[in-house]
Write an enzyme that holds these catalytic residues in place. Sequence first.
Site, PDB file in Angstrom:
ATOM      1  N   CYS A 272       0.792  -1.241   0.000  1.00 47.61           N
ATOM      2  CA  CYS A 272       0.000   0.000   0.000  1.00 47.61           C
ATOM      3  C   CYS A 272       0.823   1.290   0.000  1.00 47.61           C
ATOM      4  O   CYS A 272       0.710   2.090  -0.927  1.00 47.61           O
ATOM      5  CB  CYS A 272      -0.952  -0.016   1.180  1.00 47.61           C
ATOM      6  SG  CYS A 272      -2.020  -1.461   1.158  1.00 47.61           S
TER       7      CYS A 272
HETATM    8  C1  UGA Z   1      -1.246   0.331   5.608  1.00 50.52           C
HETATM    9  C2  UGA Z   1      -2.056   1.265   6.511  1.00 50.52           C
HETATM   10  O1  UGA Z   1      -1.515   1.258   7.836  1.00 50.52           O
HETATM   11  C3  UGA Z   1      -3.529   0.817   6.571  1.00 50.52           C
HETATM   12  O2  UGA Z   1      -4.287   1.740   7.334  1.00 50.52           O
HETATM   13  C4  UGA Z   1      -4.075   0.781   5.140  1.00 50.52           C
HETATM   14  O3  UGA Z   1      -5.425   0.323   5.124  1.00 50.52           O
HETATM   15  C5  UGA Z   1      -3.238  -0.166   4.312  1.00 50.52           C
HETATM   16  O4  UGA Z   1      -1.863   0.294   4.307  1.00 50.52           O
HETATM   17  C6  UGA Z   1      -3.806  -0.147   2.915  1.00 50.52           C
HETATM   18  O5  UGA Z   1      -3.765   0.895   2.257  1.00 50.52           O
HETATM   19  O6  UGA Z   1      -4.430  -1.155   2.503  1.00 50.52           O
HETATM   20  P1  UGA Z   1      -0.120  -2.083   5.890  1.00 50.52           P
HETATM   21  O7  UGA Z   1       0.434  -1.880   4.513  1.00 50.52           O
HETATM   22  O8  UGA Z   1      -0.736  -3.394   6.257  1.00 50.52           O
HETATM   23  O9  UGA Z   1      -1.243  -0.971   6.193  1.00 50.52           O
HETATM   24  O10 UGA Z   1       1.113  -1.852   6.866  1.00 50.52           O
HETATM   25  P2  UGA Z   1       1.504  -0.928   8.124  1.00 50.52           P
HETATM   26  O11 UGA Z   1       1.299  -1.669   9.371  1.00 50.52           O
HETATM   27  O12 UGA Z   1       0.907   0.411   8.008  1.00 50.52           O
HETATM   28  O13 UGA Z   1       3.082  -0.819   7.860  1.00 50.52           O
HETATM   29  C7  UGA Z   1       3.591  -0.240   6.652  1.00 50.52           C
HETATM   30  C8  UGA Z   1       5.106  -0.213   6.666  1.00 50.52           C
HETATM   31  O14 UGA Z   1       5.579   0.804   7.552  1.00 50.52           O
HETATM   32  C9  UGA Z   1       5.770  -1.513   7.100  1.00 50.52           C
HETATM   33  O15 UGA Z   1       6.848  -1.787   6.222  1.00 50.52           O
HETATM   34  C10 UGA Z   1       6.292  -1.201   8.500  1.00 50.52           C
HETATM   35  O16 UGA Z   1       7.426  -1.958   8.831  1.00 50.52           O
HETATM   36  C11 UGA Z   1       6.612   0.279   8.371  1.00 50.52           C
HETATM   37  N1  UGA Z   1       6.600   1.001   9.661  1.00 50.52           N
HETATM   38  C12 UGA Z   1       5.437   1.110  10.371  1.00 50.52           C
HETATM   39  C13 UGA Z   1       7.749   1.603  10.120  1.00 50.52           C
HETATM   40  O17 UGA Z   1       8.822   1.540   9.462  1.00 50.52           O
HETATM   41  N2  UGA Z   1       7.713   2.293  11.305  1.00 50.52           N
HETATM   42  C14 UGA Z   1       6.586   2.415  12.043  1.00 50.52           C
HETATM   43  O18 UGA Z   1       6.625   3.067  13.103  1.00 50.52           O
HETATM   44  C15 UGA Z   1       5.415   1.800  11.562  1.00 50.52           C
END
Ligand code: UGA
Length: 440
Positions: A272
């Site tokens: 995403c």
């Molecule tokens: C993300 C959004 O959080 C959801 O709200 C949204 O619905 C979804 O995309 C989508 O558009 O379908 P997701 O891709 O499952 O969800 O993953 P996240 O948990 O948001 O993490 C995204 C990335 O950010 C991961 O690679 C994670 O490791 C990274 N991240 C997250 C960080 O590097 N630091 C943080 O503090 C949090």
Amino acid sequence: MRISIVGSGYVGTTVAACFAELGHDVINIDIDETVVETINDGEAPIHEEGLSELIAAHTAPNGTGRLRATTDYAAVLDTDMTFLCLPTPQNDDGSIDLSVMEAGASQLGETLADKPDWHTVVVKSTVVPGSTADAITPILERESGKPAGEAFGVGMNPEFLREGTAVHDFLNPDKVVLGADDDRALADMRAVFDPLVEAADAPVVETDTRTAEMIKYANNGFLAAKISLINDIGNICKEFGVDAYEVADVIGLDDRISEQFLQSGVGWGGSCFPKDTRAIISAAEGAGYEPAVLNAAVEVNDRQPERLVGLLADHLADQRDHRVDGAKIAVLGLAFKSGTDDMRNSRAIPVIEDLQARGATVTAYDPVVVDNAPNYVDDVTYADSAAAALDGADGAVVVTDWDEFAALDEEFDAMETAIVVDGRRIIERRDGITYEGLTW
Ligand code: UGA
């Protein structure tokens, strides 16, 4: 209500199972027969916590449960509403590729030609502002031969699920966004979400489809930029010998900042954030606006994997004049985040490619991602444990925050040179290893 859901990816299947849980009659439509059979057998076609239990609870032999699946679009005719949950990939230039959505809308429109009564179509996929009104609705009108707003209504309902916690996120939303360009479609959307809104006491936002589409990009763009900002700050901290995690803990106490999404490291990946930030940048540029902050967020994110490998290269050079060229490097973690088997746009991909470009051989270990990894990276040896990946390695990098990496200890002793560069703050500093955090 009777709901049809086109697309059984992680959004479509989760939404279908959760709507069934909320008491609706749901039918999932997907072109993939295996996926359809899996659902009808009461099993989840994807790995999501709690999903298989919901599917098992709501499917029943001979399709008598509240949830079933089919490959046949005609199933739409027995429902009141259809949610389009199809993929919206990106073109090579980063812009959104609406072709799958358009093909789905076309088939749905053809089917609606045979529906005598009102039907509401809801776009759930992430699409750039204007897509529902300017691309999807005209296709539905053309193929059904009926005017939108009279014979059928169109709405847009963005989804905010995270992979790994999708069922929990759906059933406990922090907001429900209902975008519609006509009152009847909006009333149908209200009716379908009523049980959820009541059970979860969630705020509901009613708006037009264009705004609903933009809310989704704003949400993801803001979060992606927040992580890139903390990564930028983390890189500054590192230059001054300051621990970015200590700084983040303190600034997170400010309600205006909040403690979430402040974990600096190797950056964001997944299906995403990378796709959506590029799509909205591309759409904005097409409309004549250059989004400076979002562009910078992508740039910082692209640089973090290079910084991780750079730190490893510096340590290898320091210790016995090792070089990355010819070194055996262990990569711990392949999934884009812990709790998922998804490797799409994982930071592991640029990390591995950079290591290989510098002449290293890579042995990778991930507790979940195994079989599909060769679709994303070449020439990697896959170990069946972190210990096996570390054995004899000249260095290691940590790319995914799997809990089990935190418990690693004497496994490092088997390394040729125990240099560990951590991109996720998951390994403890300990005697006997040269430990380097990316932003601490
Ligand atoms: C993300 C959004 O959080 C959801 O709200 C949204 O619905 C979804 O995309 C989508 O558009 O379908 P997701 O891709 O499952 O969800 O993953 P996240 O948990 O948001 O993490 C995204 C990335 O950010 C991961 O690679 C994670 O490791 C990274 N991240 C997250 C960080 O590097 N630091 C943080 O503090 C949090």
